[in-house]
Scaffold this motif. Structure first.
Motif, PDB file in Angstrom:
ATOM      1  N   GLY A  91       0.988   1.115   7.727  1.00 44.50           N
ATOM      2  CA  GLY A  91      -0.317   0.818   7.145  1.00 44.50           C
ATOM      3  C   GLY A  91      -0.246   0.570   5.649  1.00 44.50           C
ATOM      4  N   THR A  92      -1.426   0.616   5.002  1.00 41.99           N
ATOM      5  CA  THR A  92      -1.554   0.353   3.575  1.00 41.99           C
ATOM      6  C   THR A  92      -2.277   1.503   2.893  1.00 41.99           C
ATOM      7  OG1 THR A  92      -1.653  -2.035   3.952  1.00 41.99           O
ATOM      8  CG2 THR A  92      -2.474  -1.241   1.835  1.00 41.99           C
ATOM      9  N   VAL A  93      -1.774   1.897   1.737  1.00 41.15           N
ATOM     10  CA  VAL A  93      -2.412   2.916   0.915  1.00 41.15           C
ATOM     11  C   VAL A  93      -3.100   2.218  -0.254  1.00 41.15           C
ATOM     12  CG1 VAL A  93      -2.065   4.917  -0.580  1.00 41.15           C
ATOM     13  CG2 VAL A  93      -0.711   4.673   1.523  1.00 41.15           C
ATOM     14  N   HIS A  94      -4.420   2.391  -0.365  1.00 40.56           N
ATOM     15  CA  HIS A  94      -5.180   1.882  -1.505  1.00 40.56           C
ATOM     16  C   HIS A  94      -5.353   3.044  -2.481  1.00 40.56           C
ATOM     17  CE1 HIS A  94      -6.069  -1.061   1.603  1.00 40.56           C
ATOM     18  NE2 HIS A  94      -6.543  -1.868   0.681  1.00 40.56           N
ATOM     19  N   ILE A  95      -4.854   2.902  -3.697  1.00 38.73           N
ATOM     20  CA  ILE A  95      -4.872   4.020  -4.639  1.00 38.73           C
ATOM     21  C   ILE A  95      -5.121   3.521  -6.051  1.00 38.73           C
ATOM     22  CG2 ILE A  95      -2.345   3.955  -4.952  1.00 38.73           C
ATOM     23  CD1 ILE A  95      -2.499   7.065  -5.116  1.00 38.73           C
ATOM     24  N   GLY A  96      -5.895   4.304  -6.813  1.00 39.14           N
ATOM     25  CA  GLY A  96      -6.158   4.006  -8.207  1.00 39.14           C
ATOM     26  C   GLY A  96      -5.308   4.881  -9.114  1.00 39.14           C
ATOM     27  N   ARG A 114       8.395   5.798   0.038  1.00 45.55           N
ATOM     28  CA  ARG A 114       8.855   4.636   0.796  1.00 45.55           C
ATOM     29  C   ARG A 114      10.305   4.795   1.278  1.00 45.55           C
ATOM     30  NH1 ARG A 114       8.975  -0.347  -0.607  1.00 45.55           N
ATOM     31  NH2 ARG A 114       7.993  -1.209   1.250  1.00 45.55           N
ATOM     32  N   GLU A 115      11.020   5.751   0.728  1.00 47.72           N
ATOM     33  CA  GLU A 115      12.320   6.075   1.322  1.00 47.72           C
ATOM     34  C   GLU A 115      12.118   6.678   2.710  1.00 47.72           C
ATOM     35  OE1 GLU A 115      14.693   8.542  -1.171  1.00 47.72           O
ATOM     36  OE2 GLU A 115      14.819   7.061  -2.792  1.00 47.72           O
ATOM     37  N   ARG A 116      11.022   7.401   2.872  1.00 52.14           N
ATOM     38  CA  ARG A 116      10.710   8.022   4.166  1.00 52.14           C
ATOM     39  C   ARG A 116       9.953   7.063   5.079  1.00 52.14           C
ATOM     40  NH1 ARG A 116       7.777  13.795   3.979  1.00 52.14           N
ATOM     41  NH2 ARG A 116       9.618  14.169   2.666  1.00 52.14           N
ATOM     42  N   TYR A 117       9.058   6.277   4.478  1.00 54.37           N
ATOM     43  CA  TYR A 117       8.221   5.339   5.248  1.00 54.37           C
ATOM     44  C   TYR A 117       8.339   3.940   4.630  1.00 54.37           C
ATOM     45  CZ  TYR A 117       6.141   9.805   6.670  1.00 54.37           C
ATOM     46  OH  TYR A 117       5.948  11.087   7.131  1.00 54.37           O
ATOM     47  N   PRO A 118       9.438   3.257   4.872  1.00 52.63           N
ATOM     48  CA  PRO A 118       9.726   1.999   4.152  1.00 52.63           C
ATOM     49  C   PRO A 118       8.772   0.849   4.453  1.00 52.63           C
ATOM     50  CG  PRO A 118      11.333   2.387   5.902  1.00 52.63           C
ATOM     51  CD  PRO A 118      10.531   3.636   5.782  1.00 52.63           C
ATOM     52  N   GLU A 119       8.015   0.930   5.538  1.00 56.04           N
ATOM     53  CA  GLU A 119       7.145  -0.197   5.890  1.00 56.04           C
ATOM     54  C   GLU A 119       5.702  -0.018   5.411  1.00 56.04           C
ATOM     55  OE1 GLU A 119       7.899  -2.264   9.682  1.00 56.04           O
ATOM     56  OE2 GLU A 119       9.109  -0.499  10.195  1.00 56.04           O
ATOM     57  N   VAL A 120       5.422   1.105   4.779  1.00 55.42           N
ATOM     58  CA  VAL A 120       4.081   1.303   4.227  1.00 55.42           C
ATOM     59  C   VAL A 120       3.908   0.426   2.992  1.00 55.42           C
ATOM     60  CG1 VAL A 120       2.581   2.949   3.031  1.00 55.42           C
ATOM     61  CG2 VAL A 120       3.747   3.621   5.139  1.00 55.42           C
ATOM     62  N   LYS A 121       2.730  -0.196   2.885  1.00 56.69           N
ATOM     63  CA  LYS A 121       2.408  -1.048   1.732  1.00 56.69           C
ATOM     64  C   LYS A 121       1.405  -0.321   0.841  1.00 56.69           C
ATOM     65  CE  LYS A 121       1.170  -4.144   4.729  1.00 56.69           C
ATOM     66  NZ  LYS A 121       1.794  -3.573   5.934  1.00 56.69           N
ATOM     67  N   GLU A 277     -13.335  10.223   5.596  1.00 56.19           N
ATOM     68  CA  GLU A 277     -11.991  10.672   5.949  1.00 56.19           C
ATOM     69  C   GLU A 277     -10.969   9.683   5.416  1.00 56.19           C
ATOM     70  OE1 GLU A 277     -11.557  11.177  10.107  1.00 56.19           O
ATOM     71  OE2 GLU A 277     -13.009  12.820  10.256  1.00 56.19           O
ATOM     72  N   LEU A 278      -9.813  10.198   5.029  1.00 56.47           N
ATOM     73  CA  LEU A 278      -8.711   9.315   4.676  1.00 56.47           C
ATOM     74  C   LEU A 278      -8.220   8.594   5.919  1.00 56.47           C
ATOM     75  CD1 LEU A 278      -6.546  11.500   2.248  1.00 56.47           C
ATOM     76  CD2 LEU A 278      -8.242   9.758   1.657  1.00 56.47           C
ATOM     77  N   LEU A 279      -7.804   7.355   5.736  1.00 51.36           N
ATOM     78  CA  LEU A 279      -7.187   6.626   6.839  1.00 51.36           C
ATOM     79  C   LEU A 279      -5.805   7.212   7.116  1.00 51.36           C
ATOM     80  CD1 LEU A 279      -8.285   3.042   5.800  1.00 51.36           C
ATOM     81  CD2 LEU A 279      -9.279   4.491   7.565  1.00 51.36           C
ATOM     82  N   PRO A 280      -5.270   7.016   8.309  1.00 46.90           N
ATOM     83  CA  PRO A 280      -4.028   7.699   8.694  1.00 46.90           C
ATOM     84  C   PRO A 280      -2.861   7.518   7.709  1.00 46.90           C
ATOM     85  CG  PRO A 280      -5.051   6.756  10.623  1.00 46.90           C
ATOM     86  CD  PRO A 280      -5.867   6.284   9.454  1.00 46.90           C
ATOM     87  N   THR A 281      -2.639   6.295   7.234  1.00 47.88           N
ATOM     88  CA  THR A 281      -1.525   6.079   6.304  1.00 47.88           C
ATOM     89  C   THR A 281      -1.805   6.748   4.970  1.00 47.88           C
ATOM     90  OG1 THR A 281      -1.100   3.955   7.385  1.00 47.88           O
ATOM     91  CG2 THR A 281      -0.036   4.325   5.274  1.00 47.88           C
ATOM     92  N   GLU A 282      -3.053   6.701   4.528  1.00 51.05           N
ATOM     93  CA  GLU A 282      -3.412   7.372   3.281  1.00 51.05           C
ATOM     94  C   GLU A 282      -3.237   8.881   3.394  1.00 51.05           C
ATOM     95  OE1 GLU A 282      -6.789   4.174   1.757  1.00 51.05           O
ATOM     96  OE2 GLU A 282      -7.370   5.850   3.045  1.00 51.05           O
ATOM     97  N   LEU A 283      -3.548   9.428   4.559  1.00 49.40           N
ATOM     98  CA  LEU A 283      -3.373  10.861   4.772  1.00 49.40           C
ATOM     99  C   LEU A 283      -1.895  11.237   4.692  1.00 49.40           C
ATOM    100  CD1 LEU A 283      -4.695  13.563   5.415  1.00 49.40           C
ATOM    101  CD2 LEU A 283      -4.502  13.003   7.853  1.00 49.40           C
ATOM    102  N   LEU A 284      -1.027  10.385   5.224  1.00 43.56           N
ATOM    103  CA  LEU A 284       0.415  10.618   5.103  1.00 43.56           C
ATOM    104  C   LEU A 284       0.828  10.738   3.641  1.00 43.56           C
ATOM    105  CD1 LEU A 284       2.317   8.242   7.597  1.00 43.56           C
ATOM    106  CD2 LEU A 284       2.242  10.745   7.639  1.00 43.56           C
ATOM    107  N   PHE A 285       0.336   9.803   2.807  1.00 43.42           N
ATOM    108  CA  PHE A 285       0.712   9.811   1.395  1.00 43.42           C
ATOM    109  C   PHE A 285       0.095  10.996   0.667  1.00 43.42           C
ATOM    110  CE2 PHE A 285       0.318   8.037  -3.025  1.00 43.42           C
ATOM    111  CZ  PHE A 285       1.682   8.036  -3.298  1.00 43.42           C
ATOM    112  N   TYR A 286      -1.144  11.308   0.983  1.00 42.67           N
ATOM    113  CA  TYR A 286      -1.826  12.440   0.351  1.00 42.67           C
ATOM    114  C   TYR A 286      -1.063  13.745   0.601  1.00 42.67           C
ATOM    115  CZ  TYR A 286      -5.603  15.780  -0.630  1.00 42.67           C
ATOM    116  OH  TYR A 286      -6.351  16.826  -1.114  1.00 42.67           O
ATOM    117  N   GLU A 287      -0.657  13.957   1.838  1.00 43.36           N
ATOM    118  CA  GLU A 287       0.088  15.177   2.162  1.00 43.36           C
ATOM    119  C   GLU A 287       1.472  15.162   1.524  1.00 43.36           C
ATOM    120  OE1 GLU A 287      -0.116  15.021   6.398  1.00 43.36           O
ATOM    121  OE2 GLU A 287      -2.061  16.067   6.499  1.00 43.36           O
ATOM    122  N   PHE A 288       2.073  13.963   1.436  1.00 39.44           N
ATOM    123  CA  PHE A 288       3.386  13.836   0.819  1.00 39.44           C
ATOM    124  C   PHE A 288       3.340  14.200  -0.661  1.00 39.44           C
ATOM    125  CE2 PHE A 288       6.246  11.234  -1.748  1.00 39.44           C
ATOM    126  CZ  PHE A 288       7.486  11.554  -1.220  1.00 39.44           C
TER     127      PHE A 288
END
Length: 301
Positions: A91-96, A114-121, A277-288
């Motif tokens: 997925g895609t993470v939109h972040i400011g 992105r070393e862990r999730y290389p296809e996330v944009k 709610e955060l979208l699934p990919t954004e939640l991955l990054f938030y927890e990371f």
């Protein structure tokens, strides 16, 4: 009412010109005009005041625009949510983010993620403190890296990732350049280089000076951290700056000196909305982010 009509309407409203909107959307001008006409016919109101191909929103058009922009965001988020539930690692993470965290903090976190999730944009939005808070509240993006972490702001919640020191950045030929530590009051007579009024880093510095009974004399202002560092490098004044902005290297002909009396710090963290709610990919990054900066903090200490 069709989604296509709504998107045409929003584009025309933003540009106030039918032809420019059509060009931006890579469709014929006549197609845009026809869809806008059909939308107005269905609603039974005029959304635009027409002046040739230039247009301006009517009062009811402005209200409709606000509602439709929110509706399109909800639809786009829903589509993304479905796609990311199928595979959140693509997925895609939109972040400011602000300029003070653009050089090291955010790039380091994204690179490790992105070393862990290389296809996330990533879709990045840089802006001021208030722009970032407003962007999360309004749904322009769902999270922002920010410093300091805001407290008691409605519709957002913040998580502190780390606390950093504010340090003095002086020209190399400054009389205090050879000191190991300096007090902010030692700079009372110096010209300061700061962000413009309304920027949070300026507020932090002015408040620190006020604690010691003086107001800094602002000789120059810069709207991003590199501009401020460049002006100090040119010998035009001094500044107080987050230490993390100097982590890779000092600007030419400058020296970094820690501050005492008072020791000035700022929190750095991530903010997210409380009403979405955060979208699934954004939640991955938030927890990371929490995991990453916790490990980084233990390593540095």
């Amino acid at each position: 009412m069709e989604l296509r009509q709504i998107k045409y309407f929003i584009e025309v409203a933003k540009r106030e010109h039918v032809t420019e909107a059509a060009d931006a959307m890579h469709v014929a001008q006549s197609a845009v005009s026809r869809q806008i006409f059909n939308l107005e016919e269905e609603l039974g109101v005029n959304l635009f005041i027409r002046e040739g191909r230039s247009v301006k929103l009517t009062p009811i058009g402005e209200m409709f625009l606000q509602q439709m922009e929110q509706a399109v965001k909800l639809i786009d988020n829903a589509k993304r949510k479905v796609e990311e539930y199928l595979d959140p690692e693509k997925g895609t993470v939109h972040i400011g983010f602000p300029s003070s965290l653009a050089g090291y903090t955010l790039p380091t976190a994204i690179s490790a993620f992105r070393e862990r999730y290389p296809e996330v944009k990533f879709q990045l939005n840089q802006g001021s403190y208030t722009y970032l808070i407003d962007g999360v509240i309004k749904g322009d993006f769902n999270m922002a890296i920010i410093g300091p972490v805001p407290k008691k702001t409605k519709k957002i919640t913040g998580k502190t990732l780390f606390t950093e020191n504010i340090v003095a950045l002086l020209p190399l030929n400054h009389p205090l350049a050879d000191k190991k530590l300096i007090k902010i009051s030692d700079l009372r007579e110096d010209p300061f280089i700061l962000f413009p009024n309304g920027y949070i880093l300026r507020e932090i510095i002015v408040n620190a000076c006020a604690q010691l009974g003086f107001e800094p004399s602002v000789a120059f202002e810069g709207k991003d951290i590199d501009a401020i560092k460049g002006l100090v490098s040119a010998g035009l004044g001094v500044t107080l700056i987050p230490e993390i902005t100097l982590i890779d290297s000092l600007p030419r002909a400058t020296v970094k000196i820690p501050l005492v009396e008072p020791n000035v710090t700022r929190t750095v963290g991530v903010i997210i909305p409380t009403e979405r709610e955060l979208l699934p990919t954004e939640l991955l990054f938030y927890e990371f982010l929490s995991e990453f900066f916790s490990i980084l903090d233990r390593y540095q200490n």
